[in-house]
Design an enzyme around this catalytic site. Structure first.
Site, mmCIF file in Angstrom:
data_model
loop_
_atom_site.group_PDB
_atom_site.id
_atom_site.type_symbol
_atom_site.label_atom_id
_atom_site.label_comp_id
_atom_site.label_asym_id
_atom_site.label_seq_id
_atom_site.Cartn_x
_atom_site.Cartn_y
_atom_site.Cartn_z
ATOM 1 C CE LYS A 57 5.380 -1.216 9.039
ATOM 2 N NZ LYS A 57 4.461 -0.714 8.029
ATOM 3 C CE LYS A 99 -3.645 2.017 2.886
ATOM 4 N NZ LYS A 99 -4.546 1.785 4.014
ATOM 5 N N GLY A 116 -4.878 -2.406 5.376
ATOM 6 C CA GLY A 116 -4.083 -3.529 4.866
ATOM 7 C C GLY A 116 -4.744 -4.877 5.113
ATOM 8 N NE ARG A 117 -6.591 -4.486 11.248
ATOM 9 C CZ ARG A 117 -5.983 -3.309 11.373
ATOM 10 N NH1 ARG A 117 -4.851 -3.075 10.736
ATOM 11 N NH2 ARG A 117 -6.478 -2.363 12.132
ATOM 12 C CD GLU A 119 -1.997 -5.110 11.814
ATOM 13 O OE1 GLU A 119 -0.810 -5.413 11.872
ATOM 14 O OE2 GLU A 119 -2.591 -4.932 10.732
ATOM 15 C CD GLU A 136 9.382 -5.987 7.210
ATOM 16 O OE1 GLU A 136 9.076 -4.876 6.698
ATOM 17 O OE2 GLU A 136 9.226 -6.248 8.420
ATOM 18 C CG HIS A 141 -3.926 -36.859 16.059
ATOM 19 N ND1 HIS A 141 -4.104 -38.162 16.459
ATOM 20 C CD2 HIS A 141 -4.926 -36.594 15.183
ATOM 21 C CE1 HIS A 141 -5.155 -38.664 15.825
ATOM 22 N NE2 HIS A 141 -5.664 -37.729 15.034
#
Ligand code: G6Q
Length: 543
Positions: free
Chosen positions: A504, A206, A267-268, A353, A212, A384
C-alpha cells in the site's frame, strides 16, 4: 515461550513421523477394519472423516501433547475472553463475539461488547428489510433493485463468498454485484446495464481509507450523480460499513446510514459483522441470523469439545502435521458444491493472511515452515484439470473434500453423480492402483508405470446434510478456528497483516510518478525506473 522445535512433543512427533512416512494407507486400513468408522468426528451439522490421513492413534495422542505444550487451551480461552492476543496491534480478537447470543457477556477493557453487536445487527436488519420490501426507495422514489458492495480483501471476499454460497436463499429480484479491484474494468462491468435511480452502493471499508475502495466509491458517486444530479441523492444511494465515522461523513454519506464495527474484528474475520450487510440484504435478516447461529455453534464446539473429537483442532493439527513433517507445501480445498465456488478464494485470505508469517510472537525468525498455500476449485471441474497432479505428481497435497447429502436443486441423478466423485477421488488418492492391478487389466508392460497410482495421498471428507445458512456459518468457523490452532502451534500472530501494508505504501509513492505531466526524476532500482518509463511511453501511444 519455549521454541517450538525444543518442545518434547514436537521432537516426539518428528520421530514418530518417520515411522508413518514409510507406511501406506493400505496397511493402516488393513490393520484396523474399523478405521473408517473410528477416525471420524461430528459437530453441529458437520461430519468429518479423517481416516484417510497418514496418522495412527499415537499421532493423535501426540497432537494433544503438542497442543498442551503450546498452551492451546489457554490461548483459546484468552481469545474468547477478549484478551489482546493480537500483540503486534495490541488488539483483542473477538470475531466470536459477533455471533454471541444477546444475553452473552464478553468484555473488552471492561466494556460488554455484546449489546453493541446486537444493536448493529438490529440496525442492519431494519435497513435490509426496508430495502427488500421496497420501502427504502432511491432519490427519485424508485425502489432499489441493484445492490453493489464496494470493498476489497476482508471487505469483499467474505461477502462475495457468502452471497454465492447462499444464493439459493437470496431474493432473486435484487441484483447483487461486487466491486473490489481498482482496475476500472471491475467497476465498469459492475454497473453495466444498471440504472443509478435503482442502485444502492454499500461502501465497505473498515478504515475508509483503502485506495481501491475509495477510488471505486468516488467513481460510483460520479456515476450515480451523473443521472441523479443532486448531491443529496448520495444519502439515498450510498451507505457505509466502517469503523471510521469521520471519513464516512467526509465522503458525504449520512452517518445515520453507517453500520459500524470494531477494531477487535479483523478484516478477514468480518463477514459476520456489518461487512455482511450485502449478505443480509440478499438472504434476509432471518437467514443471516441462522448463519450466525451456525458460527456460534461451531465456536461452542471449538471452545468446549474434547480435543479428540474437536473438529477445528483435528483439522488444524493435520495441516501442521503435513506442513511440518511431510514437507507438504499446499492444501487443496475441493468443495463439491457449485455454490461454494468462491470458498477456496475466501479461505486463501483467511489462512494465508493469518498464518503466512515468518517470525514468532516474540519476534524470533521461525526455523520451520508456517502456513501452506491453500488453493482449490469446485469438483467435479477440478478433476478434469489439476487433479492429475494430485494423483500422480511428485508432490504431497493433502485435500479437503466438502460435500452435501442433499442438493438444493435436485435434478435427475446429478447429485449422486456429483457425490460418487467425491468418494471415488478420496478412495483413489488413498489406495491408488498397484502395478499388479494394472497388469491384471491386460495393460502392456511398458504402459504399466504410467497407469499406476501410488496412492497414500491424504484427504479429509467433510459432509453435511445440505447447504444452509447455519452450515455455511459452521464451515467458516471451522476453518477460522483451524487457522487459530495452526497459529498457536507455529507461535505466530495470526491476526496482523503487516505484509499487506508495505505494498500500500509503495504504490502511493509511485502514483505521482505515473501521473506527472513532466518526466519525473525516478529514484527506484533500475528495473522499476525502466518499467515506469516504459509504461509512460506506451501509454502516450493511446489514441
Ligand atoms: C484483512 C486485511 C485486509 C483488509 C483490506 C480492506 O484482514 O486487513 O484484507 O480487509 O485491506 O481494508 P478496509 O476494510 O480497511 O478497506
Amino acid at each position: 515461550m519455549t521454541p517450538l522445535k525444543e518442545m518434547q512433543a514436537w521432537k516426539a512427533l518428528e520421530a514418530h513421523a518417520t515411522t508413518l512416512q514409510s507406511k501406506h494407507l493400505r496397511e493402516l486400513f488393513a490393520a484396523d477394519p474399523k478405521r473408517g468408522e473410528r477416525m471420524t468426528a461430528e459437530a453441529c451439522g458437520l461430519f468429518l472423516d479423517y481416516s484417510k490421513h497418514r496418522i495412527d492413534d499415537e499421532t493423535l495422542r501426540l497432537f494433544q501433547a503438542l497442543a498442551a505444550e503450546a498452551g492451546l487451551k489457554d490461548r483459546r480461552a484468552a481469545m474468547f475472553a477478549g484478551e489482546k492476543i493480537n500483540v503486534t496491534e495490541n488488539r483483542a480478537v473477538l470475531h466470536t463475539a459477533l455471533r454471541a447470543p444477546r444475553e452473552a457477556v464478553i468484555e473488552v477493557d471492561g466494556h460488554n461488547v455484546v449489546p453493541d453487536v446486537h444493536a448493529v445487527l438490529d440496525k442492519m436488519a431494519e435497513f435490509a428489510e426496508s430495502l427488500r420490501s421496497g420501502a427504502w426507495t432511491g432519490y427519485t422514489g424508485k425502489p432499489i433493485r441493484n445492490v453493489i458492495n464496494i470493498g476489497i480483501g476482508g471487505s469483499d471476499l467474505g461477502p462475495v463468498m457468502a452471497y454465492e454460497a447462499l444464493r439459493h436463499y437470496s431474493q432473486r429480484e435484487l441484483t447483487m454485484r461486487f466491486v473490489s479491484n481498482v482496475d476500472g474494468s471491475d467497476f465498469a462491468e459492475a454497473v453495466h446495464g444498471l440504472d443509478p435511480e435503482e442502485t444502492l452502493f454499500i461502501v465497505s471499508s473498515k478504515t475508509f481509507t483503502t485506495l481501491e475502495t475509495m477510488t471505486n466509491a468516488h467513481s460510483a458517486r460520479v456515476w450515480a450523480l451523473g443521472k441523479l444530479k443532486h448531491a443529496e441523492a448520495v444519502a439515498k444511494h450510498f451507505v457505509a460499513v466502517s469503523t471510521n465515522a469521520k471519513e464516512v461523513a467526509k465522503f458525504g454519506i449520512d452517518t445515520a446510514n453507517m453500520f459500524g464495527f470494531w477494531d477487535w474484528v479483523g478484516g478477514r474475520y468480518s463477514m459476520d459483522a456489518a461487512i455482511g450487510l450485502s449478505t443480509m440484504i440478499a438472504i434476509g435478516a432471518e437467514n443471516f441470523r441462522r448463519m450466525l447461529a451456525g458460527f456460534h455453534a461451531m465456536d461452542e464446539h471449538f471452545r468446549t469439545a474434547p480435543l479428540e473429537r474437536n473438529l477445528p483442532f483435528l483439522m488444524g493439527m493435520l495441516t501442521v502435521w503435513y506442513t511440518s513433517f511431510f514437507g507438504a507445501e499446499t492444501v487443496a480445498v475441493l468443495p463439491y458444491d457449485n455454490y461454494l465456488k468462491r470458498f477456496p478464494a475466501y479461505l486463501q485470505q483467511l489462512t494465508m493472511e493469518s498464518n503466512g508469517k515468518h517470525v514468532t510472537l516474540d519476534g524470533r525468525r521461525v526455523d520451520y515452515q508456517t502456513c501452506p498455500i491453500f488453493w482449490g476449485e469446485p469438483g467435479t471441474n477440478g478433476q478434469h484439470s489439476f487433479y492429475q497432479l494430485i494423483h500422480q505428481g511428485t508432490r504431497l497435497i493433502p485435500c479437503d473434500f466438502i460435500g452435501f447429502a442433499q442438493s438444493l436443486n435436485p435434478l435427475g441423478n446429478h447429485h449422486d453423480l456429483l457425490m460418487s466423485n467425491i468418494f471415488a477421488q478420496a478412495e483413489a488418492l488413498a489406495f491408488g492402483k498397484t502395478p499388479e492391478q494394472v497388469k491384471a487389466e491386460g495393460t502392456a508392460d511398458w504402459l504399466v508405470p504410467h497407469r499406476t497410482f501410488e496412492g497414500n495421498r491424504p484427504s479429509s471428507v467433510i459432509l453435511a446434510e445440505k447447504m444452509t445458512p447455519e452450515i455455511l456459518g459452521q464451515l467458516v468457523a471451522l476453518y477460522e478456528h483451524s487457522v487459530f490452532v495452526q497459529g498457536v502451534v507455529w507461535q505466530v500472530d495470526s491476526f496482523d497483516q503487516w505484509g499487506v501494508e508495505l505494498g500500500k505504501v509503495l504504490a502511493v509513492r509511485i502514483i505521482p510518478e505515473l501521473e506527472s505531466a513532466t518526466e519525473p526524476e525516478l529514484k527506484h532500482d533500475s528495473s522499476t525506473n525502466a518499467l515506469i518509463r516504459r509504461y509512460r511511453a506506451m501509454r502516450r501511444k493511446q489514441g
